[in-house]
Scaffold this motif. Structure first.
Motif, mmCIF file in Angstrom:
data_model
loop_
_atom_site.group_PDB
_atom_site.id
_atom_site.type_symbol
_atom_site.label_atom_id
_atom_site.label_comp_id
_atom_site.label_asym_id
_atom_site.label_seq_id
_atom_site.Cartn_x
_atom_site.Cartn_y
_atom_site.Cartn_z
ATOM 1 N N ARG A 148 0.981 -1.232 -0.146
ATOM 2 C CA ARG A 148 -0.265 -0.058 0.083
ATOM 3 C C ARG A 148 1.031 1.260 -0.005
ATOM 4 N NH1 ARG A 148 0.051 -2.172 4.879
ATOM 5 N NH2 ARG A 148 -1.833 -3.726 4.451
ATOM 6 N N SER A 149 0.250 2.607 -0.293
ATOM 7 C CA SER A 149 0.927 3.598 0.008
ATOM 8 C C SER A 149 1.158 3.979 1.259
ATOM 9 C CB SER A 149 0.184 4.653 -0.626
ATOM 10 O OG SER A 149 0.764 6.145 -0.580
ATOM 11 N N GLN A 150 2.522 4.229 1.652
ATOM 12 C CA GLN A 150 2.914 4.026 3.162
ATOM 13 C C GLN A 150 4.052 4.817 3.439
ATOM 14 O OE1 GLN A 150 2.977 0.094 4.080
ATOM 15 N NE2 GLN A 150 5.148 -0.050 3.358
ATOM 16 N N SER A 172 6.779 3.492 0.596
ATOM 17 C CA SER A 172 6.338 3.076 -0.931
ATOM 18 C C SER A 172 7.050 4.223 -1.814
ATOM 19 C CB SER A 172 4.822 3.151 -1.057
ATOM 20 O OG SER A 172 4.195 4.232 -0.698
ATOM 21 N N ASP A 174 5.839 5.780 -4.338
ATOM 22 C CA ASP A 174 5.011 7.114 -4.367
ATOM 23 C C ASP A 174 5.372 8.037 -3.394
ATOM 24 O OD1 ASP A 174 3.568 5.424 -2.679
ATOM 25 O OD2 ASP A 174 1.777 6.774 -2.935
ATOM 26 N N GLN A 175 5.508 7.662 -2.092
ATOM 27 C CA GLN A 175 5.500 8.440 -1.100
ATOM 28 C C GLN A 175 7.226 9.087 -0.943
ATOM 29 O OE1 GLN A 175 3.521 10.030 1.193
ATOM 30 N NE2 GLN A 175 1.891 8.660 0.172
ATOM 31 N N ASP A 185 1.927 13.783 -6.307
ATOM 32 C CA ASP A 185 1.634 12.861 -7.471
ATOM 33 C C ASP A 185 2.802 12.553 -8.373
ATOM 34 O OD1 ASP A 185 1.297 15.233 -8.902
ATOM 35 O OD2 ASP A 185 -0.364 14.429 -9.861
#
Length: 249
Positions: A148-150, A172, A174-175, A185
Motif C-alpha cells: 500500500r502507499s505508506q 512506498s 509514490d511517497q 503525485d
C-alpha cells in the motif's frame, strides 16, 4: 519531445529511459541459453499439460531467462532516475540513493516480498550503523511494489527482539517521489508519460541491434521435436547415468 514534468528535465528523462532500454537483455543464442541449467522435467510437464509445441515451450523458457536479467535493469531505472532530481545522489556503492543535505539514506527494493528474513535484518543493521555514525540521519527502505502507499516506521525482529525506530522507515515509491520532489503525485506523473517516452526512444533506436534471439532457430536446425527434447535432456543431465545414449520408450 516535451513531457511536461517539472521535477526532471525532458532530455534527462529521455536519456534515462534510453539507457534502460539499451541495458535490456534481448540478445540470446543457444550457447547463452544452455549456460543456465534448464529443467527438462518441468518442460515435459508444461508441454504435455498445456498442449504446446516444443518451440512454444522453449520460447517461454527463453523469455523467462531474459526476464530474470531484465528485472535488474528495471531496478536500475527506479534507482538511477534520482540522479537527475535536484539534491539527490546515486552512489556507486553503499546506499542506493542519498540526499546529503537532508541526511536521507535509501535502500530501494522492487517488491515488498523480495527480501528474506536474513537480508531484511542485514539491511536494518546497515541502517542502524548509519544512525550510530550520524544520529540525525533518516534511513528509508523504499519499495516500488509495496502492499500500500505508506511512510511508516519499519518494524522488524532482530534475534527475536522487535525493533522499531522513527528514523528507520518503510516507504512506498509514490511517497518517496513525494519526499524527493515536493509533488504529491510525482510518481503518478512518471507513470503517465512513461509509455510515450519509451515509444520516443524506440523510434530513435535500431531494434535489430537490441532484439536478437536465435535459440529456436539453432535448436530446430535439422531436428524434429523429439530430437530437441532429447537434446535438452542430454544437456541438463549430461553426467547422469544412462543419458549418453538417451532413447525414448
Amino acid at each position: 519531445m516535451q513531457y511536461g514534468l517539472t521535477f526532471i528535465d525532458d532530455e534527462d528523462l529521455f536519456n534515462h529511459v534510453k539507457s534502460t532500454v539499451e541495458k535490456y537483455r534481448a540478445i540470446i543464442c543457444l550457447r547463452d541459453f544452455r549456460k543456465n541449467i534448464i529443467d527438462p522435467i518441468k518442460l515435459t510437464f508444461d508441454a504435455r499439460i498445456y498442449q504446446q509445441s516444443w518451440e512454444e515451450i522453449i520460447e517461454g523458457e527463453v523469455i523467462r531467462q531474459l526476464d530474470k536479467s531484465n528485472n535488474n535493469h528495471i531496478g536500475y531505472f527506479h534507482q538511477d532516475i534520482f540522479h537527475y532530481i535536484d539534491g539527490w545522489h546515486v552512489p556507486s556503492q553503499g546506499f542506493d540513493v542519498i540526499n546529503q543535505s537532508k541526511k536521507i539514506y535509501v535502500e530501494m527494493k522492487n517488491k515488498h516480498n523480495t527480501m528474506n528474513s536474513s537480508s531484511s535484518q542485514k539491511t536494518y543493521m546497515k541502517m542502524q550503523d548509519q544512525l550510530i555514525e550520524d544520529a540525525e540521519s533518516v534511513c528509508l527502505l523504499v519499495e516500488v511494489i509495496a502492499k500500500r502507499s505508506q511512510n511508516i516506521p519499519w518494524k522488524i525482529s532482530l534475534n527475536s527482539v522487535s525493533k522499531s525506530r522513527d528514523n528507520i522507515r518503510r516507504v512506498s515509491i509514490d511517497q518517496f517521489y513525494r519526499l524527493a520532489t515536493g509533488q504529491n503525485d510525482a510518481f503518478y506523473q512518471i507513470c503517465q508519460v512513461l509509455p510515450r517516452v519509451i515509444n520516443d526512444v524506440l523510434e530513435s533506436t535500431n531494434l535489430d541491434s537490441i532484439i536478437q534471439n536465435t535459440v529456436i532457430e539453432e535448436l530446430m536446425e535439422g531436428r524434429t521435436d523429439v530430437d530437441i527434447l532429447k537434446s535438452i535432456y542430454q544437456t541438463s543431465f549430461a553426467t547422469y547415468e544412462g543419458f549418453t545414449d538417451f532413447k525414448w520408450r
